[in-house]
Motif scaffolding. Structure first.
Motif, short mmCIF file in Angstrom:
data_model
loop_
_atom_site.label_atom_id
_atom_site.label_comp_id
_atom_site.label_asym_id
_atom_site.label_seq_id
_atom_site.Cartn_x
_atom_site.Cartn_y
_atom_site.Cartn_z
N ASP A 19 1.39 -1.23 -0.23
CA ASP A 19 -0.07 0.34 -0.01
C ASP A 19 0.72 0.99 0.24
O ASP A 19 1.00 1.98 -0.57
CB ASP A 19 -0.45 -0.18 1.30
CG ASP A 19 -2.31 -1.03 1.12
OD1 ASP A 19 -2.48 -1.37 1.76
OD2 ASP A 19 -2.81 -0.88 0.01
N LYS A 23 1.12 3.67 -2.65
CA LYS A 23 0.77 5.32 -2.48
C LYS A 23 1.25 6.50 -2.64
O LYS A 23 1.24 7.41 -3.55
CB LYS A 23 0.74 5.84 -1.38
CG LYS A 23 -0.85 4.91 -0.70
CD LYS A 23 -1.38 6.15 -0.14
CE LYS A 23 -3.23 6.44 -0.10
NZ LYS A 23 -3.50 7.44 0.86
N GLY B 116 -7.12 11.32 10.37
CA GLY B 116 -7.31 10.55 9.97
C GLY B 116 -7.79 9.48 10.37
O GLY B 116 -7.27 8.85 11.31
N LYS B 118 -8.64 4.90 8.76
CA LYS B 118 -8.41 4.54 7.58
C LYS B 118 -8.63 3.08 8.32
O LYS B 118 -8.32 2.50 8.96
CB LYS B 118 -7.26 4.11 6.77
CG LYS B 118 -6.91 5.95 6.07
CD LYS B 118 -5.32 5.35 5.10
CE LYS B 118 -4.96 6.76 4.10
NZ LYS B 118 -4.49 7.82 4.61
N LYS B 193 -14.06 8.46 1.98
CA LYS B 193 -13.57 7.99 0.62
C LYS B 193 -14.03 6.50 0.53
O LYS B 193 -13.25 5.80 1.37
CB LYS B 193 -12.23 8.40 0.37
CG LYS B 193 -12.02 9.87 -0.49
CD LYS B 193 -10.67 10.01 -1.44
CE LYS B 193 -10.22 10.93 -2.12
NZ LYS B 193 -8.75 11.29 -1.39
N VAL B 196 -10.52 2.53 -2.30
CA VAL B 196 -9.05 3.61 -2.12
C VAL B 196 -8.65 2.25 -2.55
O VAL B 196 -7.27 2.59 -4.26
CB VAL B 196 -9.01 4.30 -1.11
CG1 VAL B 196 -7.66 4.90 -1.53
CG2 VAL B 196 -9.56 5.44 -0.61
N ASN B 200 -7.49 -1.02 1.79
CA ASN B 200 -8.09 0.08 2.65
C ASN B 200 -9.37 0.52 1.72
O ASN B 200 -9.52 1.13 0.94
CB ASN B 200 -7.19 1.78 1.86
CG ASN B 200 -7.57 2.33 2.96
OD1 ASN B 200 -7.00 3.90 2.60
ND2 ASN B 200 -8.39 2.44 3.39
N ASP B 203 -11.19 5.21 3.84
CA ASP B 203 -10.59 6.80 3.83
C ASP B 203 -11.38 8.06 4.09
O ASP B 203 -11.81 8.52 3.47
CB ASP B 203 -9.55 6.47 3.09
CG ASP B 203 -8.53 8.04 3.06
OD1 ASP B 203 -7.32 8.10 1.99
OD2 ASP B 203 -8.44 8.69 3.83
N GLU C 16 1.22 9.94 5.17
CA GLU C 16 -0.03 10.67 5.50
C GLU C 16 0.29 12.21 5.51
O GLU C 16 0.26 12.87 4.59
CB GLU C 16 0.00 10.50 7.01
CG GLU C 16 -0.85 9.05 6.97
CD GLU C 16 -2.32 9.40 6.24
OE1 GLU C 16 -3.10 10.09 6.75
OE2 GLU C 16 -2.97 7.87 6.19
#
Lengths: 118, 249, 70
Positions: A19, A23, B116, B118, B193, B196, B200, B203, C16
């Motif tokens: 992941d 990203k 955040g 997730k 979201k 993703v 995931n 999000d 992040e």
């Protein structure tokens, strides 16, 4: 430098190395894309833009069609014709993508929940 | 010289404190920080030659760190990395043109921070669970006909995919609803979201009051216990990057 | 093993953060994001498209955002 910002990260499935790599790739590509748009490659940049939009519309049309089929309101013949149209649309799209040398990833289209899970 | 813009804030509260803070900090390439203002809103900037700005990780992180430091003391609207403007005059004009939008935004984020959240799944487990649900649905009469053709086959496959997708999204929506319910007591502004990536599935970003952090952690732990097959990752507090989508021209 | 966990935490935090500072925050130019059904479809750098070739050359020479070694 930056403090650790993770407050909770339990559970058995977490942000995997894959992941993270994905990203980072995505971030890299986005920046690259911004940098690459010059008058020289503006044309293929334009092709990407157009094809992205066309692909989105095609997917939306497909989605809509599936909802109708699922709704059970179509006749055998209508379903047959629908299948033919959708199949040809998809084939045409593949042709265009090949012609401009673009992949789904290039078009920045998330293949949707299916893409990775199927 | 061009200017890099780091953040936008209101100087109404304590202009001296702001100047004092800026004097202790340095911007990209160790440049001095100063402000360009229009009425009571200001942009925090530093000078740089366009050609000197190297868009690499170090500078991006330095940029972010600066915003973070400011956000600890003031209400700041974070600016995206890489925003260069030719002159202070341009900046003043931008602030003037967008005065109301900026003021409103500052009000929205005052005393709040971003978190955040997730949620991750095991794709195999998820796939298996959903497939069962999707295939349980009966096929439509019209397709069950004896006359098979490549077109009908094609459609059949598409239909299977479609149903799978719908089930998956419904499942994720359920989880989101649950999360929302659990978080209600924190009175957040939230954005979600879905799907993703393969792992995931959700999000989300939340805008909460600063002092709600512990409560938030508790809620997420509760959710984690409720869904042992999923993973919940809470990060923060962050400056409100996701809650400043005003477009400043 | 402990080191791995700590490293990954650091990686995740940096990821992040970068995601936010590079993709979010206020945009200060005439960039357009075409958005359909909550999918950020295309990020059209209007500013970039209208930039002079010279500016483009300068931007092109900027190093890539993520160094290979992380």
């Amino acid at each position: 430098m930056t403090n650790n910002k993770i407050l909770c990260n339990t559970g058995t499935v977490n942000l995997s190395i894959q992941d993270i790599t994905d990203k980072i790739e995505k971030l890299e590509k986005a920046e690259e894309a911004k940098l690459k748009l010059t008058p020289d490659n503006a044309e293929s940049g334009l092709a990407k833009l157009v094809l992205t939009l066309v692909e989105l519309i095609r997917k939306l049309v497909e989605k809509q069609a599936m909802r109708r089929v699922d709704g059970g309101s179509l006749t055998e013949e209508e379903i047959e014709r629908l299948g033919e149209t959708l199949m040809k649309l998809e084939m045409k799209m593949e042709e265009l993508k090949k012609h401009f040398n673009l992949t789904d990833r290039d078009l920045n289209i998330n293949l949707g929940p299916l893409g990775d899970l199927m | 010289m061009d200017k890099i813009i780091y953040a936008i804030l209101s100087v109404k509260e304590d202009p001296e404190k702001l100047m004092a803070q800026l004097n202790t900090m340095k911007g990209i390439l160790e440049a001095d920080l100063y402000i360009v203002s229009y009425e009571d809103i200001s942009a925090v900037v530093s000078d740089i030659n366009r050609s000197d700005l190297i868009a690499d990780k170090t500078n991006a992180l330095k940029f972010a760190e600066l915003i973070e430091n400011l956000a600890e003391q003031f209400t700041v609207i974070p600016v995206r990395f890489g925003s260069l403007v030719e002159s202070s005059d341009r900046i003043k004009k931008m602030l003037e043109r967008n005065y109301n939008k900026i003021q409103n935004n500052l009000l929205e984020i005052k005393n709040k921070v971003e978190f955040g959240l997730k949620v991750f799944c095991d794709p195999e487990k998820m796939k298996a669970e959903i497939k069962i649900k999707a295939e349980a649905e009966p096929l439509i009469e019209s397709i069950k006909s004896k006359k098979k053709s490549i077109y009908t086959d094609y459609l059949l496959n598409k239909l299977k995919e479609h149903r799978f997708e719908e089930q998956l999204l419904a499942h994720v929506d359920c989880i989101i609803l649950d999360i929302t319910t659990h978080l209600k007591q924190l009175n957040p502004i939230q954005k979600f979201k879905k799907m993703v990536s393969a792992t995931n599935i959700i999000d989300a970003v939340l805008l909460l009051e600063k002092d709600k952090k512990e409560l938030c952690i508790n809620v997420v732990n509760e959710l984690q216990n409720k869904y042992p097959d999923l993973s919940f990752m809470l990060t923060g507090p962050w400056p409100p990057y996701n809650f400043v989508d005003i477009n400043i021209k | 093993m402990h080191d791995n966990v700590v490293d990954r935490s650091k990686d995740i935090t940096i990821l992040e953060l970068l995601d936010r500072v590079l993709n979010k925050g206020v945009i200060l130019t005439g960039d357009i994001v075409i958005s359909v059904a909550d999918i950020d479809l295309v990020y059209v750098g209007v500013k970039l498209m209208l930039s002079s070739v010279e500016t483009m050359e300068q931007l092109k020479s900027a190093k890539s955002i993520i160094e290979k070694n992380g």
